[in-house]
Design a protein around this motif. Structure first.
Motif, PDB file in Angstrom:
ATOM      1  N   VAL A 248       0.847  -1.194   0.000  1.00  0.00           N
ATOM      2  CA  VAL A 248       0.000   0.000   0.000  1.00  0.00           C
ATOM      3  C   VAL A 248       0.881   1.242   0.000  1.00  0.00           C
ATOM      4  CG1 VAL A 248      -1.741   1.304   1.269  1.00  0.00           C
ATOM      5  CG2 VAL A 248      -1.859  -1.195   1.197  1.00  0.00           C
ATOM      6  N   GLY A 249       0.541   2.213  -0.845  1.00  0.00           N
ATOM      7  CA  GLY A 249       1.245   3.490  -0.849  1.00  0.00           C
ATOM      8  C   GLY A 249       2.645   3.395  -1.414  1.00  0.00           C
ATOM      9  N   GLY A 273      13.732   1.152  12.723  1.00  0.00           N
ATOM     10  CA  GLY A 273      12.938  -0.043  12.526  1.00  0.00           C
ATOM     11  C   GLY A 273      11.465   0.279  12.417  1.00  0.00           C
ATOM     12  N   GLY A 274      10.779  -0.462  11.542  1.00  0.00           N
ATOM     13  CA  GLY A 274       9.342  -0.290  11.418  1.00  0.00           C
ATOM     14  C   GLY A 274       8.910   0.711  10.378  1.00  0.00           C
ATOM     15  N   THR A 275       9.848   1.392   9.704  1.00  0.00           N
ATOM     16  CA  THR A 275       9.463   2.380   8.688  1.00  0.00           C
ATOM     17  C   THR A 275       9.095   1.728   7.365  1.00  0.00           C
ATOM     18  OG1 THR A 275      11.802   2.666   8.126  1.00  0.00           O
ATOM     19  CG2 THR A 275      10.842   4.247   9.653  1.00  0.00           C
ATOM     20  N   GLY A 276       9.354   0.432   7.217  1.00  0.00           N
ATOM     21  CA  GLY A 276       8.990  -0.250   5.979  1.00  0.00           C
ATOM     22  C   GLY A 276      10.104  -0.311   4.959  1.00  0.00           C
ATOM     23  N   LYS A 277      11.364  -0.240   5.425  1.00  0.00           N
ATOM     24  CA  LYS A 277      12.507  -0.280   4.489  1.00  0.00           C
ATOM     25  C   LYS A 277      12.538  -1.592   3.721  1.00  0.00           C
ATOM     26  CE  LYS A 277      15.612   0.321   7.707  1.00  0.00           C
ATOM     27  NZ  LYS A 277      14.727   0.385   8.879  1.00  0.00           N
ATOM     28  N   THR A 278      12.363  -2.697   4.443  1.00  0.00           N
ATOM     29  CA  THR A 278      12.436  -4.012   3.792  1.00  0.00           C
ATOM     30  C   THR A 278      11.357  -4.155   2.736  1.00  0.00           C
ATOM     31  OG1 THR A 278      13.446  -5.111   5.691  1.00  0.00           O
ATOM     32  CG2 THR A 278      12.200  -6.484   4.173  1.00  0.00           C
ATOM     33  N   ARG A 279      10.122  -3.818   3.086  1.00  0.00           N
ATOM     34  CA  ARG A 279       9.023  -3.987   2.134  1.00  0.00           C
ATOM     35  C   ARG A 279       9.224  -3.088   0.922  1.00  0.00           C
ATOM     36  NH1 ARG A 279       3.758  -6.161   2.316  1.00  0.00           N
ATOM     37  NH2 ARG A 279       3.226  -6.457   0.135  1.00  0.00           N
ATOM     38  N   PRO A 389      10.711   7.961   4.532  1.00  0.00           N
ATOM     39  CA  PRO A 389       9.847   8.785   5.388  1.00  0.00           C
ATOM     40  C   PRO A 389       8.659   7.988   5.901  1.00  0.00           C
ATOM     41  CG  PRO A 389       9.354   9.210   3.095  1.00  0.00           C
ATOM     42  CD  PRO A 389      10.495   8.223   3.102  1.00  0.00           C
ATOM     43  N   PRO A 390       7.956   8.528   6.886  1.00  0.00           N
ATOM     44  CA  PRO A 390       6.710   7.868   7.293  1.00  0.00           C
ATOM     45  C   PRO A 390       5.689   7.961   6.171  1.00  0.00           C
ATOM     46  CG  PRO A 390       6.933  10.012   8.346  1.00  0.00           C
ATOM     47  CD  PRO A 390       8.234   9.746   7.657  1.00  0.00           C
ATOM     48  N   LEU A 391       4.650   7.150   6.269  1.00  0.00           N
ATOM     49  CA  LEU A 391       3.594   7.194   5.264  1.00  0.00           C
ATOM     50  C   LEU A 391       2.823   8.503   5.387  1.00  0.00           C
ATOM     51  CD1 LEU A 391       2.157   3.574   5.463  1.00  0.00           C
ATOM     52  CD2 LEU A 391       3.253   4.600   3.473  1.00  0.00           C
ATOM     53  N   ALA A 392       2.457   9.066   4.241  1.00  0.00           N
ATOM     54  CA  ALA A 392       1.592  10.234   4.246  1.00  0.00           C
ATOM     55  C   ALA A 392       0.214   9.839   4.765  1.00  0.00           C
ATOM     56  CB  ALA A 392       1.499  10.804   2.834  1.00  0.00           C
ATOM     57  N   ALA A 393      -0.597  10.847   5.085  1.00  0.00           N
ATOM     58  CA  ALA A 393      -1.879  10.588   5.743  1.00  0.00           C
ATOM     59  C   ALA A 393      -2.770   9.653   4.932  1.00  0.00           C
ATOM     60  CB  ALA A 393      -2.592  11.914   5.998  1.00  0.00           C
ATOM     61  N   GLY A 394      -2.873   9.908   3.617  1.00  0.00           N
ATOM     62  CA  GLY A 394      -3.757   9.074   2.799  1.00  0.00           C
ATOM     63  C   GLY A 394      -3.317   7.624   2.736  1.00  0.00           C
ATOM     64  N   PRO A 395      -2.059   7.354   2.314  1.00  0.00           N
ATOM     65  CA  PRO A 395      -1.594   5.958   2.298  1.00  0.00           C
ATOM     66  C   PRO A 395      -1.609   5.291   3.677  1.00  0.00           C
ATOM     67  CG  PRO A 395      -0.174   7.338   0.964  1.00  0.00           C
ATOM     68  CD  PRO A 395      -1.099   8.272   1.683  1.00  0.00           C
ATOM     69  N   ALA A 396      -1.348   6.069   4.740  1.00  0.00           N
ATOM     70  CA  ALA A 396      -1.383   5.490   6.090  1.00  0.00           C
ATOM     71  C   ALA A 396      -2.783   4.997   6.420  1.00  0.00           C
ATOM     72  CB  ALA A 396      -0.907   6.524   7.109  1.00  0.00           C
ATOM     73  N   ALA A 397      -3.783   5.820   6.113  1.00  0.00           N
ATOM     74  CA  ALA A 397      -5.165   5.411   6.368  1.00  0.00           C
ATOM     75  C   ALA A 397      -5.547   4.219   5.498  1.00  0.00           C
ATOM     76  CB  ALA A 397      -6.101   6.588   6.098  1.00  0.00           C
ATOM     77  N   GLN A 398      -5.051   4.214   4.255  1.00  0.00           N
ATOM     78  CA  GLN A 398      -5.333   3.082   3.364  1.00  0.00           C
ATOM     79  C   GLN A 398      -4.712   1.799   3.912  1.00  0.00           C
ATOM     80  OE1 GLN A 398      -3.809   3.644  -0.588  1.00  0.00           O
ATOM     81  NE2 GLN A 398      -4.726   1.760  -1.394  1.00  0.00           N
ATOM     82  N   LEU A 399      -3.474   1.874   4.409  1.00  0.00           N
ATOM     83  CA  LEU A 399      -2.831   0.708   5.006  1.00  0.00           C
ATOM     84  C   LEU A 399      -3.608   0.225   6.217  1.00  0.00           C
ATOM     85  CD1 LEU A 399      -0.419  -1.262   5.234  1.00  0.00           C
ATOM     86  CD2 LEU A 399       0.721   0.465   6.646  1.00  0.00           C
ATOM     87  N   GLY A 431       2.786   7.572  11.214  1.00  0.00           N
ATOM     88  CA  GLY A 431       2.783   6.988   9.886  1.00  0.00           C
ATOM     89  C   GLY A 431       3.714   5.802   9.719  1.00  0.00           C
ATOM     90  N   LEU A 432       4.134   5.162  10.829  1.00  0.00           N
ATOM     91  CA  LEU A 432       5.042   4.014  10.756  1.00  0.00           C
ATOM     92  C   LEU A 432       4.259   2.760  10.359  1.00  0.00           C
ATOM     93  CD1 LEU A 432       7.242   4.584  13.920  1.00  0.00           C
ATOM     94  CD2 LEU A 432       7.917   4.867  11.538  1.00  0.00           C
ATOM     95  N   PRO A 433       4.592   2.120   9.241  1.00  0.00           N
ATOM     96  CA  PRO A 433       3.798   0.972   8.770  1.00  0.00           C
ATOM     97  C   PRO A 433       3.674  -0.150   9.797  1.00  0.00           C
ATOM     98  CG  PRO A 433       5.239   1.744   7.024  1.00  0.00           C
ATOM     99  CD  PRO A 433       5.618   2.508   8.258  1.00  0.00           C
TER     100      PRO A 433
END
Length: 1005
Positions: A248-249, A273-279, A389-399, A431-433
């Motif tokens: 997502v995003g 950790g947790g920012t989604g680097k691996t994904r 960066p952290p997820l923006a508001a829209g993609p964060a809500a979508q996730l 916004g941390l995935p």
């Protein structure tokens, strides 16, 4: 209105609101009418569906009454006629009829080759199912199974997915006699880069069909098996790992990474950790044609990085090759000619080692690009840092919504207030995935508003904590800690205990059996399912893994909350479990179960290494046992050199003397510690110790590793016979060693007899490695006798076994052998194809000496077919490649002779003489076999004008070849060659000379 009967009866009004048909009998009546939507159903059938074998006396009136109630309750149009009752409704309004239409159209699209449309139609149709068909409608389950198989076939044609393997296995578990399913599983495994398992499935299918039905696999399944045997050679891992959730995003971030990689050769994704680097790295790599993903989190030190990359590339060390070759050099050789994206994930704990390897590879491999993930940059020249960066508001809500729907299928954000609550949650989590996914998992028990409120309270309390930490780190730790506190005691206890297993790598995590045995929790299935649902674990293909961030947190709780004694007992239990597993696997690696046990141990490599390191510190004697049981697996797996450092540490921990009763294990450890030059003392210690054992060895492969280290002459030692004893695999192995000894001594008939005995023994045990090695030599002998057809049969069978073992180096050797046979039979074009495939494999495996061998084979094919320009090009490439690596004298002599023959064919006699002279100098100044000298002598004879001298040279060649068997496509039978080349008066003398000359009689021209 819409109707669903593929599951519990579901009736929806025009506004999609649920409607209740009433009790069991109205539901049964409606179901039967829906099954024949738009068609009349007889009263007899409806009565049977309503009342079964005990209808009331006035069944017809009772049926009329039920129909009337149904009309009034749901407003349905049910017509009455002489043929019975007809529900007036469009078939597509009923899920079962819609499913049948979509399945039929999907099958038609599949038959016409429109795989994308077929997949879309079949996915849509299968999504209508909510549960299995009723017991009285087995036909529907059969239709569903057919559609599932069609859909899997379409997905495979579109590129497949690793998840297909688990899905097909599940279908086979429910339908063990479904022959088409076995074929789909073979194709899915092959597409996933797991060819050995794919070929093993055929054997499994053959066994099941024979046991249950008394039949053999169909011609179609047998043809697929043959196709996979002959197909492109597999690699261990292809592309990037399949993911369990939707991405997502991050559209902008993916575009930025692509732009950076277009200009820079090293891009490092950084962030906590947790920012989604691996994904993000995985998704960036997914679009690349040639990409290799390497998980570094399970590694304990930087020395293992080159081996981890080699393993991910599918590069393995040949069993016959030297154990101690430098891994980084091998890696450079494998990558220097490839345009590849290398994804190095989780570099932070090995930052110096990762930087060093990356620097070497980027400096030596111009087509290579590296995408790394780390909490800090690697810090080498040319690196471009890309903060995530952290997820923006829209993609964060979508996730959040996507993950919430996974735990609550009915979840959907309704209204401004709920959307605002989701936004508050995502904002609180920065916004941390990973934090968002953990929070979404709580929606099983909380509403979004409750979640937002509790997170707000939680962070207000935490804000008074350690402000020195990075804000995002505080946020992530807070949400992990909050999720932790919501676990019950049993879940926390198991989460702590799961940290004893190696983490998130492809060989990390644990099976259910391992969890139960190591963690001491009987029947842990429910707890594991709960931890998976709460995002503390990932479950895939029967393994449970922890994300590294969560594993670190849970390990801290283990230190804080569990006593040191319990923690030590966990590590002991973990090591003991994997010691038992290795002991159970060891004999199976030499038999019919070789392939599945190779796969089983491969999936546990991380845990096995961790167990060995634990024994190194806590119980070195058990470490010797574990290393001994794993030694053959490491050799078959192809990267035994990776464990050299561990073997040396273990020897130092044990001391200079073998523990009583562990002499064989100690000697094996010494053999595993030998790297090359400078290790003579260790090798001598192992040699002396094995030479004192006069009993049957526990591990018969010890003889193989012993002879590989000190030389095949050990197989002649009488003591070795006692060490092999009555073990059938050991006896076959001994025949191989003796067969090589007879071959080296110039006694081919005795050698062939021994290899025939070895093949019979290995067939009895089912060992593919032994069969491949025996068939290779027997194919060579058949070729030397001129039996080309028989030689190809033997070599093709050996190729099948080498491919099952995912052994590209051995496969390359066999392809070169096959090419040589084809040259002898005049099939030059087909021979060139085999040599070319061998060269591709050898190049990918990082073995330039084998690349050179394949190139001179292509040169021979081109020259013999008359294309001297192409032949010269191939020979020169072979010569250039051989100059950069170790290369046998005999092969270099062959290249010189090839270049000389090309020059001669093109009219450059002086150049030809120069190449022949160089070949003579090289062959007489080094240790060469008679065959190479014979070839040189024959080439020189063709250039002399002196009959006596020609007779001497050809006579010498005859004597030298008499020790072997003619295998050179350039040489006609000696007598015919002499008649063509020499005057009748010298023919007889040359032939007489040939009978008396020996190797040491050959002198320069």
């Amino acid at each position: 209105m819409r109707f669903g009967i593929l599951g519990p009866l579901d009736v929806r009004g025009p506004d999609d609101s649920p409607l209740d048909p009433g009790g069991p009998r109205p539901r049964a009546l409606l179901t039967v009418l829906l099954l024949e939507a738009g068609r009349a159903v007889s009263a007899e059938r409806l009565i049977d569906g309503l009342y079964g074998e005990d209808p009331p006396a006035n069944a017809a009136n009772a049926l009329q009454s039920q129909v009337s109630r149904l009309r009034k309750r749901l407003g349905l149009e049910i017509e009455t006629g002489p043929a019975g009752y007809r529900l007036v409704v469009a078939p597509d309004a009923v899920d079962v009829h819609r499913f049948q239409r979509l399945a039929r159209e999907g099958r038609q699209a599949l038959d016409t080759g429109d795989h994308a449309r077929a997949a879309a139609l079949l996915h849509e149709g299968l999504a209508l199912w909510r549960s299995p068909a009723p017991d009285d409608l087995p036909r529907l389950d059969e239709l569903r199974l057919g559609a599932e198989q069609d859909r899997i076939e379409a997905d495979l044609a579109l590129g497949g997915d690793a998840d297909l393997v688990a899905e097909v296995r599940e279908l086979i578990a429910r339908n063990p006699l479904g022959e088409r399913l076995y074929g789909l599983l073979m194709r899915a495994l092959h597409a996933a880069g797991r060819p050995a398992e794919a070929l093993h499935v055929f054997e499994e299918a053959r066994r099941v069909l024979a046991d249950e039905l008394g039949t053999d696999p169909s011609a179609e399944l047998a043809a697929l098996h043959l196709e996979l045997l002959r197909g492109q050679e597999p690699v261990r891992q292809r592309g990037v790992p399949a993911q369990l959730t939707r991405f997502v995003g991050r559209t902008d971030e993916l575009a930025r990474i692509d732009a950076l990689l277009a200009d820079a050769r090293l891009v490092t994704l950084t962030g906590p950790g947790g920012t989604g680097k691996t994904r993000l790295a995985i998704e960036a790599g997914r679009a690349r044609e040639d990409v290799c993903y390497v998980e570094l989190a399970p590694l304990a030190d930087g020395a293992g990085i080159p081996y981890a990359i080699l393993t991910a590339l599918g590069v393995r060390q040949g069993l016959r090759g030297p154990q101690g070759e430098e891994a980084t050099e091998r890696l450079v050789a494998a990558l220097e000619s490839r345009d590849l994206l290398l994804v190095l994930d989780n570099c932070e704990h090995l930052i110096e080692g990762a930087a060093q390897v990356a620097g070497v590879l980027l400096g030596s491999c111009p087509g290579l690009r590296i995408l790394a993930t780390s909490r800090e940059a690697l810090g080498i020249t040319g690196e471009v840092r890309c903060p995530v960066p952290p997820l923006a508001a829209g993609p964060a809500a979508q996730l959040f919504g996507d993950r919430a729907a996974a735990v609550r299928p009915d979840f959907e954000a309704h209204g401004h207030a709920q959307v605002a609550a989701i936004e508050r949650v995502c904002e609180a989590l920065d916004g941390l995935p990973l934090a968002i996914e953990l929070a979404a998992a709580r929606l099983r028990t909380l509403t979004v508003d409750e979640l937002a409120e509790r997170l707000g309270d939680r962070f207000r309390v935490l804000s008074r904590g350690d402000r020195t930490k990075a804000p995002r780190h505080r946020t992530l730790r807070a949400v992990v800690e909050w999720s932790w506190e919501l676990l019950d005691e049993e879940e926390r206890d198991l989460a702590c205990r799961m940290t004893v297993f190696v983490g998130s790598g492809l060989s990390g995590g644990a099976t259910l059996d391992a969890v139960e045995a190591v963690c001491g929790i009987p029947y842990p299935e429910d707890l594991l399912a709960s931890l998976t649902e709460k995002s503390f674990l990932e479950a895939s293909e029967g393994r449970y893994r922890m994300l590294e961030t969560i594993r670190v947190f849970c390990a801290e709780q283990l230190t804080d909350d569990v006593s040191g004694d319990v923690s030590a007992r966990l590590r002991d239990a973990h090591a003991t479990y994997f010691l038992r597993l290795a002991a159970e696997a060891e004999p199976r690696l030499r038999g019919h179960e070789q392939l599945p046990w190779l796969a089983r141990l491969s999936s546990e490599r991380g845990n096995l290494d961790a167990a060995l390191r634990h024994f190194l510190r806590a119980a070195p004697s058990d470490g010797l046992r574990l290393m001994a049981d794993l030694s053959w697996f490491w050799r078959l797996h192809g990267l035994a050199g990776e464990r050299v450092a561990l073997a040396r540490e273990l020897m130092d921990a044990v001391g200079p003397k073998a523990p009583p009763g562990l002499e064989e294990e100690y000697a094996l450890c010494a053999l595993n510690s030998v790297m090359g030059e400078g290790d003579e003392a260790r090798l001598a210690r192992a040699d002396r110790l094995l030479g004192t054992i006069d009993r049957q060895l526990r591990l018969p492969f010890t003889v193989v590793l012993w002879t590989l280290a000190v030389g095949p002459e050990r197989s002649r030692d009488e003591r070795v016979r006692a060490q092999v004893g009555n073990d059938p695999w050991g006896r076959a192995l001994l025949a191989v060693g003796l067969g090589f000894q007879e071959q080296f001594a110039g006694r081919p008939a005795a050698s062939e007899t021994l290899f025939t005995q070895a093949l019979a023994g290995f067939r009895e045990t089912g060992d593919r490695w032994g069969m491949a090695n025996s068939l290779d030599q027997l194919g060579m002998y058949a070729d030397w006798r001129g039996e080309c057809g028989r030689a190809l049969e033997l070599i093709d069978e050996a190729l099948g076994y080498a491919r099952e073992l995912a052994a590209p180096e051995e496969t390359a050797d066999l392809l070169c052998r096959r090419g040589a046979v084809l040259l002898h039979s005049g099939a030059y074009e087909e021979a060139a194809t085999d040599f070319a495939r061998a060269g591709e494999l050898a190049r990918a495996a990082g073995t330039p000496e084998k690349v050179a061998g394949a190139m001179w084979g292509m040169g021979d094919a081109a020259r013999l077919s008359g294309n001297t320009a192409l032949a010269r090009e191939h020979y020169e490439t072979a010569l250039e490649t051989s100059a950069r690596s170790w290369y046998s004298v005999g092969q270099t002599v062959h290249i010189f002779l090839g270049l000389g023959r090309v020059a001669l064919a093109e009219g450059r006699a002086d150049e030809a003489d120069d190449w022949f002279a160089q070949a003579w100098t090289l062959s007489t100044s080094a240790e060469t076999q008679g065959l190479e000298l014979a070839r040189v002598a024959e080439a020189l004879a063709s250039r002399t004008d002196e009959p006596e001298h020609a007779a001497t040279l050809l006579g010498a060649a005859s004597a030298l070849r008499g020790q072997l068997i003619v295998d050179d496509p350039d040489v006609t039978p000696l007598e015919l060659r002499l008649r063509r080349m020499l005057a009748p008066q010298v023919y007889k003398k040359a032939f007489e000379l040939g009978g008396s000359l020996r190797h040491d009689a050959v002198r320069g021209p």
